[in-house]
Design an enzyme around this catalytic site. Structure first.
Site, PDB file in Angstrom:
ATOM      1  N   HIS A  87       7.669 -13.268  -3.245  1.00 57.66           N
ATOM      2  CA  HIS A  87       7.755 -12.244  -2.368  1.00 57.66           C
ATOM      3  C   HIS A  87       8.181 -10.912  -3.093  1.00 57.66           C
ATOM      4  O   HIS A  87       9.135 -10.912  -3.872  1.00 57.66           O
ATOM      5  CB  HIS A  87       8.922 -12.680  -1.298  1.00 57.66           C
ATOM      6  N   CYS A  88       7.448 -10.058  -2.944  1.00 59.19           N
ATOM      7  CA  CYS A  88       7.554  -8.939  -3.892  1.00 59.19           C
ATOM      8  C   CYS A  88       8.209  -7.754  -2.806  1.00 59.19           C
ATOM      9  O   CYS A  88       7.664  -7.278  -1.995  1.00 59.19           O
ATOM     10  CB  CYS A  88       6.036  -8.305  -4.312  1.00 59.19           C
TER      11      CYS A  88
END
Lengths: 143, 484
Positions: B203-204
């Site tokens: 998850h950026c």
């Protein structure tokens, strides 16, 4: 439970009694393939051969959709060069095959499954997790 | 089954939501007979996502530092075009703004695509599917344990793993309690977005979205083009200042003449290393067909001395790259813009009886799904609250990604640490606790807090506390996704 629902049930000639789920087959990786094992609930409903043929045809179509061939490479490279904006305008190869699959399932339902009181649900409606087969039973006969 | 008195049970009160909980269901049942506008599926989507443009655009609920990312890119590029380009066009060549412009547009488009595309979210299992899986598991359990000591198998939580053989490699599939299904291989549940994502990478927070099967190629193109852009701007600014400082005038004079260049120099200097490093890391991942998640967990590195290889790799760098970046674009499985069936029976149908649309249908669905289902959900909810903690970082598969451009020592040390971790991924697990102790006591404490052993979440290095920016810190803290 049966008593409280009997009023609604009586209205319907046919009602669903069961759903069978054909799970994914991961033996060749994350490709979308379904198990061809014949579920026991369908034993007296449909021919095993027929069922396996349907599932194999679906598997072949999904394999075609995900195939890494020269066409997909060209599409991929072209898309990369245009910063993937082509995906907004063009229908992808996968989507084209999905339409084909939807048509095939419709056809199978009309010709083979509906006359036997079964209904195939397109796996895309279940997130490509399962092939859902709904078994209809004529309630007026069972009651 | 006393619940079947047709008293309205508020679906909102259930500990775990049904796969398609209609948010306004309470009101709708009274208005059932009135014509209502058909609703689209995104409106009842159970995950933590936000939708714009009538479902065309999907983002995570927390946008992370996406505004910061956009701001940095726009500011730096703007300053470049305003301060450096005129001088360089005059003294060098007019190709420079053209190249810069192309790179800038590329970066922006790929960033927006990464942020706004469905990463490969798997829709949750329908109640029928979930019930079918439970039945299968109960059947298997009774076969394994016999009938005497199983007791009431209906309320026991299903076993959490299933093994499959993929290319002669044993892979464990875990059961997701939120989505009520066995996760396909390479799929992971993101607690920030509360969705299972296929081929989950990380998850950026910088793009404010998960990176998964469908948007990995956008993400990769984004970081590669951003490294080119940063390096290009850095080079141009250096050339510009060098040219200005010629003739003995000095750097200070040059900086005074072009103050914007100083800002660009600082931003680019700090970002170019982390972004180049990140691009290199992801190039390695693409070439070996790995995800950040797998690399960090050391899934295929033979950590426990077993002979494990990556079953998804084609053993050829070129083919791996092509299959990751040039494969046919998979479709979105969540069908955001599809309409809900008018009777909503397809989505919320009960396990064994399908009933016609009635005003009391919702209650029937709830009660036929079962007191069993409710009790099970109630039993599972404490488990869920500990196992899917919100914003509790346990994994730093986003660790290279969260090394922010502006952070200096902690991050660079940390990035090296992460890459060091990656390099020595054969000792993957052993390095994790070391990094964790150094990095984040908070993460370790919360990782230990998770009691469920089946959720074997490796405690990995995290970078949240390194961020000086408090907003970024809270977001990064929230961004690290526990994998279970």
């Amino acid at each position: 439970m049966a008593e409280t629902h009997s009023l609604q049930d009586m209205r319907q000639q046919t009602a669903i009694t069961a759903k069978v789920f054909i799970q994914r087959d991961y033996s060749s990786g994350t490709m979308c393939q379904f198990q061809t094992k014949f579920p026991s609930e369908l034993e007296n409903r449909i021919d095993k051969q027929q069922f396996e043929e349907t599932v194999r045809a679906l598997n072949n179509m999904y394999a075609e959709a995900e195939k890494l061939g020269s066409q997909s490479y060209i599409e991929g490279c072209l898309a990369c060069l245009t910063a993937y904006t082509v995906f907004l305008c063009m229908e992808t190869h996968y989507e084209k095959v999905l339409k084909k699959i939807a048509k095939y399932i419709q056809e199978q339902n009309d010709k083979i499954y509906a006359p036997r009181g079964l209904l195939l649900t397109d796996p895309i409606e279940r997130g490509l997790r399962v092939v859902e087969i709904t078994i209809f039973e004529d309630r007026s006969l069972t009651r | 089954m006393k619940n079947c008195e047709y008293q309205q049970i508020d679906p909102q009160a259930l500990p775990t939501p049904t796969p398609t909980p209609p948010p306004h269901h309470g009101k709708d049942t009274e208005k059932k007979k009135e014509p209502r506008r058909p609703r689209r599926k995104w409106e009842v989507f159970p995950g933590k996502n936000r939708f714009y443009c009538d479902g065309r655009i999907i983002v995570a609920r927390q946008s992370g530092v996406l505004p910061l990312t956009l701001g940095l890119i726009l500011v730096t590029s703007g300053l470049f075009f305003i301060f450096d380009c005129p001088f360089l066009v005059k003294h060098l060549t007019s190709c420079i703004p053209v190249i810069g412009g192309v790179l800038f547009v590329f970066v922006l488009i790929t960033l927006l695509q990464t942020s706004f595309t469905d990463p490969g979210i798997l829709p949750r299992a329908t109640p029928d599917e979930a019930a079918d899986i439970e039945k299968q598991i109960a059947r298997l359990r009774s076969l394994c344990f016999g009938s005497d000591n199983t007791g009431n198998t209906s309320y026991r939580p299903p076993p959490r793993t299933k093994e499959v053989l993929i290319n002669q490699q044993v892979v464990k599939l875990k059961y997701c309690f939120t989505c009520k299904m066995f996760r396909p291989p390479r799929t992971s549940h993101c607690s920030l977005c509360d969705n299972c994502v296929e081929r989950f990478d990380h998850h950026c927070p910088w793009v404010g979205n998960c990176v998964g099967k469908r948007n990995y190629r956008f993400f990769y193109t984004f970081i590669v083009s951003l490294s080119f852009l940063t390096a290009f701007i850095f080079g141009c600014v250096t050339t510009h200042l060098a040219l200005r400082a010629q003739g003995g005038k000095g750097l200070v004079f040059a900086l005074q003449e072009s103050p914007g260049s100083a800002v660009e120099l600082v931003i680019c200097f700090f970002s170019v290393w982390s972004i180049l490093g990140l691009s290199g890391f992801h190039t390695y991942l693409v070439a070996s067909n790995l995800t950040t998640n797998e690399d960090i967990k050391g899934s295929w590195s033979g950590k426990s001395g077993e002979d494990v290889t990556n079953p998804y790799s084609q053993k050829n760098i070129f083919i791996n790259c092509c299959s990751v970046l040039c494969a046919p674009m998979p479709p979105s499985l969540i069908d955001r813009r599809g309409f809900l069936p008018t009777d909503e029976s397809a989505q919320t149908g009960s396990a064994d009886i399908e009933l016609p649309t009635l005003a009391a249908k919702s209650e029937i669905n709830v009660c036929t799904q079962g007191t069993k289902g409710l009790l099970e959900s109630a039993a599972l909810s404490p488990l869920l609250s500990t196992s899917c903690p919100q914003g509790k970082p346990q994994n730093a598969h986003s660790c290279p990604e969260t090394s922010p451009a502006l952070n200096s020592d902690p991050t660079s040390e940390f990035s090296k640490g992460c890459r060091g971790n990656h390099m020595s991924s054969s000792h993957g697990d052993t390095s994790h606790p070391r990094h964790t102790k150094a990095r984040s006591k908070k993460c370790k404490r919360e990782a230990l807090h998770i009691p469920n052993p089946a959720f074997d979440v490796p405690v990995s290095p995290t970078s949240p506390d390194a961020a000086p920016d408090s907003k970024a810190r809270s977001h990064k803290g929230g961004s690290l996704t526990p994998l279970h």
